[in-house]
Design an enzyme around this catalytic site. Sequence first.
Site, PDB file in Angstrom:
ATOM      1  N   SER A 141       0.793  -1.226   0.000  1.00  0.00           N
ATOM      2  CA  SER A 141       0.000   0.000   0.000  1.00  0.00           C
ATOM      3  C   SER A 141       0.831   1.285   0.000  1.00  0.00           C
ATOM      4  CB  SER A 141      -0.932   0.009   1.219  1.00  0.00           C
ATOM      5  OG  SER A 141      -0.157  -0.025   2.407  1.00  0.00           O
ATOM      6  N   CYS A 142       2.141   1.170   0.107  1.00  0.00           N
ATOM      7  CA  CYS A 142       3.029   2.334   0.161  1.00  0.00           C
ATOM      8  C   CYS A 142       3.077   3.045  -1.192  1.00  0.00           C
ATOM      9  CB  CYS A 142       4.425   1.870   0.570  1.00  0.00           C
ATOM     10  SG  CYS A 142       5.710   3.110   0.419  1.00  0.00           S
TER      11      CYS A 142
END
Length: 130
Positions: free
Chosen positions: A10-11
Amino acid sequence: MTITIYGIKSCSTMKKAFTKLDELNVSYDFHDYKKQGADKKGIDKQSVQRWVDALGIDKVLNKRGTTWRKLDDEQKQAADANVDKAIELLVENTSMIKRPILEGKLADKNKGRPILLCGFDEETFDMTFS
């Protein structure tokens, strides 16, 4: 080419790295700290030690993130004073590892040259994989 990219799906920086690798037609395996690793805890100590030995703790340890800021002063001081303590913290708190880490060997034209990159820099990716 055998490349593994380490990080958290999700970064936003990881998303940039995935996009760039795809643009450069680089095949890779993704190691998600949140879903894989030593006993599903993210990453093993030997890998982090290898990265720190090659790149230095200042490159691998992300002190700008919220996880570092949430540590108490005693933990921060211990990490600053002792690289082994810092490595232990990185294994316990994979969100503090700068993302992405790319590790592996390049294709035949580079005679299997090993690579180890930390962080996303578009120019470095271009130079490394073009």
